[in-house]
Design an enzyme around this catalytic site. Structure first.
Site, mmCIF file in Angstrom:
data_model
loop_
_atom_site.group_PDB
_atom_site.id
_atom_site.type_symbol
_atom_site.label_atom_id
_atom_site.label_comp_id
_atom_site.label_asym_id
_atom_site.label_seq_id
_atom_site.Cartn_x
_atom_site.Cartn_y
_atom_site.Cartn_z
ATOM 1 C CG HIS A 76 -8.825 -0.830 4.530
ATOM 2 N ND1 HIS A 76 -8.587 -1.018 3.187
ATOM 3 C CD2 HIS A 76 -8.401 0.416 4.812
ATOM 4 C CE1 HIS A 76 -8.037 0.081 2.683
ATOM 5 N NE2 HIS A 76 -7.919 0.963 3.650
ATOM 6 C CG ASP A 77 -11.157 2.705 3.806
ATOM 7 O OD1 ASP A 77 -10.737 2.754 4.971
ATOM 8 O OD2 ASP A 77 -10.482 3.052 2.822
ATOM 9 C CD GLU A 132 -8.812 4.301 -1.407
ATOM 10 O OE1 GLU A 132 -9.692 3.975 -0.581
ATOM 11 O OE2 GLU A 132 -7.849 5.022 -1.112
ATOM 12 C CG ASP A 167 -2.278 0.431 1.020
ATOM 13 O OD1 ASP A 167 -2.455 1.402 0.264
ATOM 14 O OD2 ASP A 167 -3.197 -0.185 1.566
ATOM 15 C CG ASP A 173 -4.713 5.786 0.747
ATOM 16 O OD1 ASP A 173 -5.654 5.009 0.951
ATOM 17 O OD2 ASP A 173 -4.598 6.898 1.315
#
Length: 536
Positions: free
Chosen positions: A329-330, A268, A103, A205
């Site tokens: 994860h969000d 993302e 990430d 990200d």
């Protein structure tokens, strides 16, 4: 040329598995997952059929946003282990013929990063312009109306230098100034550091946040805002995100990635489809895979989903490769959003659509969101907006490996509480159960990886109504019909202009595996089937 005879990259014909490292496996009894824990579970992932692993941030961080506030891009947080542990992980992943993705968080750093410490030390520091600093208005007001994703203003006053700095997330996460060539150069060097180590690519990200409007104009009011929504949604972030100049930065990142053999860049991006696909870049100069989150944000309704799949397929640039995601994860877990029974249908959809699927850890056993009491909430989004139920903790709880204490995740009390049903819902309990979610995932993954038609073949829509959807996947040698009931009620697939004959390869109700079908299929609620069609 038939799909099966073309060359496909590993990130096209493989499956990506996202690991949230704090919650996957603890090896040293501190209640937090770590790199040695991941190493100990690699055989499970290989056996499951995963070809690539993406690990959420493992770099040094004060953990204000649990690793997405990085204080050193070239090291490993001691909580997760050492650089030696990382090197061992990389070796072990590659030894199993899998890939490892890291990430990358380039939009912002921690306020503890040495770059920001220099930047805020004085107005004439050489790194002052590495971040976004602005004067107050004459009346002391903030530079503009931009909001933070985590609630409140995106501007923080610095008493020492008498200016505001911009943070699209927490005040502890100041945004870098990506219009500064020195910032660009520094981050490209970070990418090279890890690529030189041998990692296989990055998930980047909030890549669409990286460049801001150079005039810093006010964002307009969102006419569709409702009180239950994130405070951030009061405004439309038309000037603070997705600026045209970001594509030059993305192209720069792609150039670095392409200097290494067969690596991947994933972005993302939470944007409408027409803007999402622009991140493939002109002539494939953007990211290889702009993450497609449609299945995360759409209502779980067959006709809407079928329509959006068609819109997505139709909007892909020539040679652009699709991808699909059910959870991360969000976001709330798929089994919590649509229910356990529909989560089986969702798994079938994910693993039969054209394009690269990403599986979030625990989806394969049907893990659900875990209610976290207010006094145990750790996520800053949940802490900053406590009455909106926006905490991401429920989707980040420890992996449920077995029915022992702490679910086999740790021998110590875990950092987040476990689901109350973990003694029943776990890998060990499902491993040899022919009716389990894990068995269904294994069957779907195995079929997908064995059959080029399902892996890289073409996609053709067949039918959709308010209850069900159907499509065909095919290559030169085989055809599969996928029929999915996205409702809880029975439905009947008998299309007027589509005749078919075949045998059910995989069904969400395994009693139907191997059953012959012809021209019509009666489906129970929450049922899906993958049918191998006979040649015409």
């Amino acid at each position: 040329m038939a799909a099966a005879t073309q060359h496909y990259h590993w990130w096209q014909d493989g499956i990506i598995y996202q690991i949230y490292p704090r919650s996957f496996q603890d090896s040293n009894a501190d209640g937090v997952g770590d790199l040695q824990g991941i190493i100990s579970r690699l055989d499970y992932l290989k056996d499951l059929g995963m070809t690539a692993i993406w690990i959420s941030p493992i770099f040094p961080s004060p953990m204000a946003d649990f690793g997405y506030d990085i204080s050193d891009y070239r090291a490993i947080h001691p909580l997760f282990g050492s650089m030696d542990d990382f090197d061992q992980l990389l070796t072990e992943v590659h030894r199993r013929d899998m890939k490892l993705l890291l990430d990358l968080v380039p939009n912002h750093t921690s306020d503890q990063h040495a770059w920001f410490q220099e930047s805020k030390s004085s107005r004439d520091n050489p790194k002052r312009d590495w971040y976004i600093w602005k004067d107050a208005h004459p009346d002391g007001a903030e530079p503009n109306n931009w909001l933070s994703m985590f609630g409140g203003s995106a501007w923080e006053w610095d008493e020492h230098t008498q200016q505001y700095y911009y943070h699209g997330f927490l005040k502890e996460q100041p945004d870098l100034n990506w219009r500064n060539p020195e910032v660009q150069k520094a981050m490209m060097e970070v990418m090279r550091f890890w690529l030189d180590k041998g990692i296989d690519g990055f998930r980047v990200d909030v890549i669409f946040h990286m460049v801001k409007d150079d005039q810093f104009r006010n964002n307009p009011v969102n006419p569709d805002y409702q009180p239950h929504m994130n405070n951030y949604d009061q405004l439309l972030p038309v000037y603070s995100t997705d600026q045209p100049a970001v594509h030059e930065i993305v192209a720069m990142m792609r150039q670095v990635t392409d200097q290494y053999e067969d690596r991947v860049l994933i972005g993302e991006i939470y944007l409408p489809l027409n803007r999402l696909v622009s991140y493939y870049g002109v002539n494939h100069t953007g990211v290889h895979l702009p993450f497609n989150f449609q299945l995360l944000v759409l209502p779980w309704e067959a006709q809407q989903i079928a329509t959006v799949i068609d819109q997505y397929e139709g909007s892909l640039p020539e040679g652009g490769w699709p991808n699909w995601v059910l959870g991360n994860h969000d976001q709330p877990r798929i089994a919590s959003r649509v229910g356990y029974s529909q989560a089986r249908v969702a798994a079938m959809l994910l693993l039969t659509l054209r394009g690269t699927p990403t599986i979030y850890y625990g989806e394969e056993i049907g893990m659900r969101d875990v209610p976290i009491p207010a006094e145990e909430v750790r996520d800053p989004q949940g802490l900053n907006m406590p009455d909106l139920n926006l905490s991401r903790d429920p989707a980040r709880t420890p992996m449920q490996w077995n029915g022992q204490e702490h679910a086999g995740f740790s021998s110590a009390h875990p950092w987040l509480r476990l689901a109350s049903d973990y003694r029943r819902v776990n890998v060990e309990a499902q491993e040899h159960d022919p009716y389990s979610m894990l068995t269904l995932y294994r069957k779907l993954i195995q079929l997908r990886q064995q059959e080029p038609a399902l892996n890289v073949g073409s996609y053709t829509p067949v039918f959709a109504d308010r209850q069900m959807m159907a499509f065909v996947r095919e290559d030169a040698d085989s055809r599969f019909l996928v029929v999915l009931n996205l409702s809880h009620r029975t439905c009947y697939f008998k299309p007027k202009d589509f005749s078919f004959k075949g045998r059910i390869e995989v069904a969400t109700l395994p009693e139907r595996d191997g059953q012959p079908v012809q021209d019509k299929i009666d489906l129970s609620g929450d049922e899906g089937v993958v049918i191998r069609l006979e040649s015409a």
